[in-house]
Scaffold this motif. Structure first.
Motif, PDB file in Angstrom:
ATOM      1  N   PRO A  48       0.845  -1.215   0.000  1.00 48.77           N
ATOM      2  CA  PRO A  48       0.000   0.000   0.000  1.00 48.77           C
ATOM      3  C   PRO A  48       0.870   1.252   0.000  1.00 48.77           C
TER       4      PRO A  48
ATOM      5  N   ASP B  86      -3.690   3.086   4.362  1.00 42.69           N
ATOM      6  CA  ASP B  86      -3.950   1.861   3.622  1.00 42.69           C
ATOM      7  C   ASP B  86      -3.341   0.659   4.326  1.00 42.69           C
TER       8      ASP B  86
ATOM      9  N   ALA C 193      -5.550  -2.548   5.713  1.00 47.11           N
ATOM     10  CA  ALA C 193      -5.362  -3.653   4.764  1.00 47.11           C
ATOM     11  C   ALA C 193      -6.059  -4.921   5.219  1.00 47.11           C
TER      12      ALA C 193
END
Length: 1001
Positions: free
Chosen positions: A283, A288, A292
């Motif tokens: 990411p 992110d 995840a």
């Protein structure tokens, strides 16, 4: 592949520190370890690794601070460990372990209230209480924080006698101020218990004004505390961690990407490497990375996680079931999936996010509708579970606010306000009161719901703010309350006026006396009352601080009569207290001390009156030279103030009253430690003024003249506010500011600072006049010796009237005569006479300095006086040519100064020896004459002539007239003399000239 590293990498030294601390604590020496670092740095992992190796006989207790924005419930991270301890040893055993203050534990654990109600104290086994001045609650007295703090400390200490304890409090950056106050108390008082306290916090969350910041310097000074700041991992450590997680090392490219995107933060590294195969799939952002795993989960599990995120980092299963619309099986399935994905962990009967960062990221994913529904569900569920573990009105208020249900938030905020006040959490109570005020206009029929008017709530909240140390904010609220009041409700209106008078005084503003008199006018014609006695007592206090002692005594008499008529012992105590300290300052010593003793008797059972008694009784002991008594009394008061949650106000005054006699006894190091700790509390100016003056004097006496000058410039503006209402501060400031100016060589400035003692506005205040008179005499003597023009005499006609030294001396002597009957006056009189003694009236009479030294070594004299008097005697002896005697006295001055760490005198002794050669050569030969002549030989004939005239006190203009040269040329000669003789002022040069003359003779 591992979801977290099996190895603790980069934290080996920190783990060893914790293991060493637990060994020490098991040996009976309480230890504290503070673990800090940014979010994700590995604090929780370090603690978990440590716990795994704790000996099996140890009781491990863990508490977690709650992330509810600014609405952390009071004591929440303390309640959980205590409840776990009760489960471990039994509620009755915990209750008994808490000692004499055991009933106060019900504030934190309501379930213990039934034990207290059903137990007969006569049947209780004798618990071993921690030594304390606090007694258990009795009769109808309201319990104070002192009992609560004592109860927690005694419980932990007594349990630890049987089994060692490890108490862990995590995420202290989210803690409320009440929790911090209790933890500070425990760290201070638990010294020889088998207890290890571990606290963790995010160092990157401690912004300016964060309450935890003020505690950290105190922790650093405590020998029982060790601090461990966890750094980010370096590239080598990232390689080790990645190898442990994946089983094989990363290649150079992937390692560089991991290191760059995670910044060496272990949690981010684990999240990144456990879910992605190569750098191409990594990411791009930290957000992110955090989401995840969440995004790979099923929709029901994601919804459950969003619901959990609204509840906080840790949510009880029972509460989760109450707020979820899913079936029990569906909840279990979703929770199991989240646990297997390493997003959640099971924590006893609750679910907790593996890391708070993940919870924060998921909470940000909530849609507006979800946010409203979820927080509403939590608020309703908590309201339906009154008295259950973890239920707190502060949390309920938070959830209603997040759900935008303003009426419910309003009601729960008022409930939380009352609960916080009952548990002595003033900061939380004030915040809840302000929230209710903000919501008032948005809530239908708010007055009925609140059970009071908005004006009454303003007044109540302002008073709580004052108790929390936020007097500036309190003034804003009380002004609004006064504006909405009138004399039609005399008691309320008078109470608000009284409160504003108190708040103004706290921040050094004028107007308190006028407000109190206005309050008395409002109450005119009303029946006798405690309120009127209170207003009269406060007015007497204000008059006393303004040095209007006769008025203060008369007002205190009225206050006592009013209090006696309504049988209020507390208000009688305050009245006779103010009368006693005022009588003392009028010279009625025996009567004043008798009044103070009576104030102490009458204050029993009322903490507020008791604190005021401790303040004035300890101050009286100090001013009368009874330093040990002053410390004993003030320390008792300071402890009680801290336990009552008023450490930043009354507690600061009492700490000041400990510090001053410590300095007077020569216990400089201890005094400085307490002084720095008190200043870190950042109290309002009405309470900090005395501390700042003490810091100025300590800095100067320590020898840091430039540091004292810097502090003086920094604090002068704020202190000047306090001068208008507090004669003690005004006179104390004049004394130290003049001393700083003298040490800097600015005699004219020193006189401007000290001249307040002869100003027309000055009111006699014996104990504070005497030190200032000595400094003023010293300034005058230095001006005469150096021929320094002191400027204009504003008191004698303004700019057209230059200062006449003889006239000034006469006025100083008149002021001295007015206070010479004060019990400690003899030493000040001796110093005053010595400062102005000798044919030059500039401090050159050796016999007078001998007499001053004798006075300064008597009992009850502040320790710094002796080295100063010995130095001045050495200077006078050197100037009169008695070199051997001067050297001996200089040595004595140095020894006396070094004994109390008075660096200024040590430096001045060395300077005296340098200027006139008061040194010994190897073999013991006196080198005075050779050293003096070598300095004199540096001067030209003309410079010697100029130096002789400087010694006579002539100015540059007068020197020029005597030698038929220009004033500019005379100035150049003076500058050359100062440079060649390494002196810093005309006064020093004049002194050196006299030593030349005696050596030559």
């Amino acid at each position: 592949m591992q979801t977290s590293s099996p190895l603790l990498i980069g934290r080996e030294g920190d783990l060893e520190s914790l293991r060493t601390a637990v060994v020490d604590s098991r040996g009976g020496a309480t230890r504290v370890v503070a673990v800090s670092g940014e979010a994700g740095i590995g604090k929780t992992r370090l603690v978990a690794e440590f716990i795994a190796g704790v000996p099996a006989d140890t009781i491990v207790l863990r508490g977690q601070c709650v992330d509810l924005d600014r609405d952390a419930p009071p004591y929440a991270p303390i309640v959980a460990p205590l409840r776990a301890l009760a489960a471990e040893i039994g509620e009755s055993a915990l209750f008994e372990a808490a000692g004499p203050a055991r009933d106060a534990l019900a504030v934190l654990l309501p379930e213990l209230a039934t034990i207290g109600a059903s137990s007969d104290s006569s049947d209780r086994p004798p618990a071993q209480p921690r030594p304390s001045s606090a007694q258990g609650p009795s009769g109808g007295e309201q319990r104070s924080a002192s009992y609560l703090y004592d109860a927690v400390a005694a419980a932990l200490e007594n349990v630890a006698r049987s089994r060692p304890l490890v108490v862990i409090i995590e995420d202290l950056h989210w803690a409320d101020q009440a929790t911090l106050g209790l933890l500070r108390f425990l760290v201070r008082v638990l010294e020889r218990a088998r207890i290890l306290l571990v606290v963790t916090f995010r160092s990157d969350e401690l912004g300016r004004g964060h309450p935890l910041r003020a505690w950290l310097p105190e922790l650093d000074r405590n020998a029982r505390v060790s601090r461990r700041e966890l750094p980010r991992l370096n590239k080598r450590q990232v390689r080790q961690l990645s190898s442990a997680l994946r089983g094989v090392p990363l290649d150079a490219h992937d390692l560089a990407v991991v290191f760059q995107r995670t910044d060496g933060v272990p949690f981010f590294i684990e999240e990144l490497l456990c879910d992605f195969v190569s750098a191409e799939a990594f990411p791009d952002t930290l957000r992110d990375i955090l989401l995840a795993r969440y995004e790979t989960l099923s929709d029901p599990t994601q919804r459950l996680l969003r619901l959990l995120a609204a509840g906080g980092v840790r949510v009880e299963h029972e509460l989760l079931a109450a707020v979820s619309d899913a079936s029990p099986d569906a909840i279990d399935d979703a929770a199991r999936e989240a646990v297997l994905a390493n997003v959640l962990v099971v924590d006893d009967t609750a679910y907790a996010f593996r890391h708070a960062l993940v919870r924060e990221a998921i909470h940000e994913e909530l849609l507006p509708g979800e946010r409203m529904r979820f927080h509403t569900a939590y608020a309703q569920a908590l309201e339906d579970r009154p008295g259950a573990p973890g239920v707190d009105s502060t949390a309920i208020s938070y959830h209603w606010m997040a759900a935008h249900n303003l009426t419910a938030a309003f009601q729960s905020s008022l409930t939380a306000m009352a609960e916080a006040r009952a548990s002595y959490a003033n900061a939380t109570a004030a915040r809840m009161g302000e929230r209710a005020l903000e919501l008032w206009e948005q809530v239908p029929d708010a007055e009925t719901l609140a059970g009071r008017t908005r004006v009454a709530l303003l007044g109540e909240t302002s008073y709580i703010l004052r108790n929390a140390g936020e007097s500036d904010r309190a003034i804003l609220l009380i002004d609004e309350a006064i504006a909405g009041s009138s004399a039609d409700e005399p008691e309320q209106f008078a109470r608000f006026l009284r409160d504003k008078a108190s708040f103004l005084a706290n921040v050094g503003h004028t107007g308190s006396i006028e407000l109190l008199r206005q309050a008395l006018d409002v109450l005119e014609g009303s029946p006798r009352s405690v309120l009127r006695a209170n207003v009269l007592g406060e007015l007497a206090a204000r008059l006393m601080l303004a040095a209007r002692f006769a008025d203060a005594v008369a007002t205190a008499d009225r206050a006592f009569a009013e209090a006696e008529a309504v049988d209020s012992r507390a208000r009688m105590s305050v009245a006779v207290n103010m009368r006693g300290i005022s009588r003392l300052s009028l010279g009625e010593i025996d009567a004043g001390l008798a009044d103070l003793a009576l104030a102490g008797e009458l204050s029993e059972g009322n903490d507020s009156a008791r604190l005021r008694y401790w303040v004035n009784e300890s101050d009286a002991m100090y001013l009368l030279g009874r330093f040990d008594d002053a410390i004993r009394i003030a320390e008792s008061g300071a402890e009680r103030a801290r336990l009552r949650g008023v450490e930043r106000t009354s507690g600061v005054i009492l700490m000041s009253n400990v510090i001053a006699p410590l300095f007077a006894l020569g216990q400089t190091r201890r005094a400085n430690e307490i002084l720095d700790r008190a200043l870190e509390l950042d109290p309002p100016i009405g309470f900090s003024a005395h501390l700042q003056l003490q810091k100025l004097q300590a800095t100067l006496r320590g020898g840091d003249v430039s540091g004292a000058e810097r502090l003086l410039r920094t604090w002068r503006a704020a202190l000047s506010l306090q001068f208008r209402i507090d004669a003690q501060s005004r006179l104390g400031f004049a004394t130290i500011a003049a001393e700083i100016a003298l040490a800097s060589g600015d005699i004219a400035l020193a006189w401007r600072e000290a001249s307040v003692i002869v100003s027309p506005e000055h009111r006699t205040f014996p104990a504070y006049d005497l030190p200032l008179l000595v400094v003023a005499a010293r300034v005058l003597g230095a001006a005469r010796a150096g021929g320094v023009d002191l400027g204009v005499d504003l008191a004698a006609g303004g700019e057209s009237s230059p200062v006449d030294p003889d006239e000034i001396e006469g006025r100083l002597r008149s002021a001295l005569a007015a206070v010479s009957a004060w019990p400690t006056a003899p030493v000040f009189v001796a110093l005053f006479e010595a400062e102005l003694g000798g044919p030059d009236h500039a401090g050159s009479d050796c016999a007078l300095w001998e007499a001053a030294v004798e006075r300064c070594t008597a009992p009850g004299v502040p320790a710094p006086f002796e080295p100063y008097a010995r130095l001045r005697l050495a200077e006078a002896l050197a100037a009169s040519g008695e070199r051997a005697a001067a050297r001996l006295r200089a040595d004595e001055a140095r020894v006396a100064a070094e004994r109390i760490e008075m660096g200024l005198i040590v430096t001045q002794v060395a300077d005296l020896e340098r200027r006139v050669g008061l040194v010994r050569l190897p073999g013991g030969r006196d080198s005075t004459e050779g050293a003096t002549r070598s300095v004199e030989d540096e001067l030209t004939d003309r410079e010697r002539q100029v130096l002789a005239l400087i010694a006579q006190g002539l100015s540059n203009r007068q020197i020029a007239e005597q030698l038929f040269i220009s004033a500019k040329t005379a100035s150049v000669h003076v500058s050359n003399i100062l440079r060649k003789t390494n002196t810093t002022s005309r006064t020093e040069a004049a002194f050196l000239a006299r030593s030349f003359a005696h050596v030559s003779s």
